[in-house]
Design an enzyme around this catalytic site. Structure first.
Site, PDB file in Angstrom:
ATOM      1  N   HIS A   1       0.840  -1.192   0.000  1.00  0.00           N
ATOM      2  CA  HIS A   1       0.000   0.000   0.000  1.00  0.00           C
ATOM      3  C   HIS A   1       0.880   1.249   0.000  1.00  0.00           C
ATOM      4  O   HIS A   1       2.036   1.207   0.441  1.00  0.00           O
ATOM      5  CB  HIS A   1      -0.900   0.026   1.231  1.00  0.00           C
ATOM      6  CG  HIS A   1      -1.991  -0.993   1.201  1.00  0.00           C
ATOM      7  ND1 HIS A   1      -3.064  -0.927   2.059  1.00  0.00           N
ATOM      8  CD2 HIS A   1      -2.191  -2.092   0.440  1.00  0.00           C
ATOM      9  CE1 HIS A   1      -3.875  -1.952   1.822  1.00  0.00           C
ATOM     10  NE2 HIS A   1      -3.356  -2.669   0.839  1.00  0.00           N
TER      11      HIS A   1
ATOM     12  N   GLU B   1       0.886   3.829   1.893  1.00  0.00           N
ATOM     13  CA  GLU B   1       1.377   4.200   3.227  1.00  0.00           C
ATOM     14  C   GLU B   1       2.582   3.358   3.630  1.00  0.00           C
ATOM     15  O   GLU B   1       3.553   3.879   4.202  1.00  0.00           O
ATOM     16  CB  GLU B   1       0.275   4.026   4.290  1.00  0.00           C
ATOM     17  CG  GLU B   1      -0.963   4.857   4.049  1.00  0.00           C
ATOM     18  CD  GLU B   1      -2.055   4.110   3.304  1.00  0.00           C
ATOM     19  OE1 GLU B   1      -3.235   4.330   3.632  1.00  0.00           O
ATOM     20  OE2 GLU B   1      -1.744   3.307   2.405  1.00  0.00           O
TER      21      GLU B   1
ATOM     22  N   CYS C   1      -6.071   1.907   5.952  1.00  0.00           N
ATOM     23  CA  CYS C   1      -6.737   0.671   6.375  1.00  0.00           C
ATOM     24  C   CYS C   1      -6.152   0.216   7.714  1.00  0.00           C
ATOM     25  O   CYS C   1      -5.220   0.828   8.248  1.00  0.00           O
ATOM     26  CB  CYS C   1      -6.544  -0.421   5.311  1.00  0.00           C
ATOM     27  SG  CYS C   1      -4.848  -1.038   5.209  1.00  0.00           S
TER      28      CYS C   1
ATOM     29  N   CYS D   1      -2.300  -0.599   7.509  1.00  0.00           N
ATOM     30  CA  CYS D   1      -1.462   0.600   7.441  1.00  0.00           C
ATOM     31  C   CYS D   1      -1.502   1.372   8.756  1.00  0.00           C
ATOM     32  O   CYS D   1      -0.482   1.897   9.207  1.00  0.00           O
ATOM     33  CB  CYS D   1      -1.891   1.475   6.279  1.00  0.00           C
ATOM     34  SG  CYS D   1      -1.566   0.697   4.675  1.00  0.00           S
TER      35      CYS D   1
END
Length: 149
Positions: free
Chosen positions: A56, A58, A86, A89
């Site tokens: 992701h 992040e 999410c 993260c």
């Protein structure tokens, strides 16, 4: 005097990363990490390219910022991300002790707020910066995906 380096300025930089992800056929989420009004990390989703569910924006940004700073703690930093983090993260952001999280669009189903995920007690979080622009890019991506299938 107006500060040109405000939340909107940095969210626009994160949105540029999201647009790069869109062009690569990745879910268009972008992130930048800032310290003292300086971008030290830029990232976007790479889950398809790397075949890695943890890639992701992040997560990529946390790694880049930690490498830049030479340490694992980001307590003086602000993460700007186009979609609310999410649970995964948010957990990584907890351990990084990020000072502040600013996100664009809210993820009402999988976002850390909806999931009740705890952040580090000193982390400040704020949402809704360029929410419309961030949300529209995500909507456009998924509409195009549905139309191709």
């Amino acid at each position: 005097m107006l500060d040109p380096f405000d939340d909107t300025y940095f969210m626009k930089k994160a949105l540029q990363e999201a647009e790069t992800a869109f062009e690569k056929d990745e879910v268009p989420v972008g992130a930048v990490i800032v310290v003292a009004n300086r971008i030290i990390a830029r990232a976007h989703n790479l889950t398809e390219l790397l075949n890695d569910v943890t890639a992701h924006a992040e997560m990529q940004a946390i790694t880049a910022a930690s490498n830049y700073l030479g340490g694992k703690y980001l307590n003086e930093c602000t993460l700007y991300v186009t979609l609310e983090p999410c649970q995964m993260c948010a957990g990584a952001l907890y351990w990084s002790q990020i000072g502040r999280i600013v996100y664009g669009a809210t993820d009402e189903k999988r976002g850390c707020t909806a999931m009740g995920t705890k952040l580090h007690p000193k982390t400040k979080i704020e949402g809704g910066i360029l929410q419309e622009e961030c949300g529209q890019l995500l909507k456009r991506f998924f509409i195009e995906k549905r139309n191709l299938n």
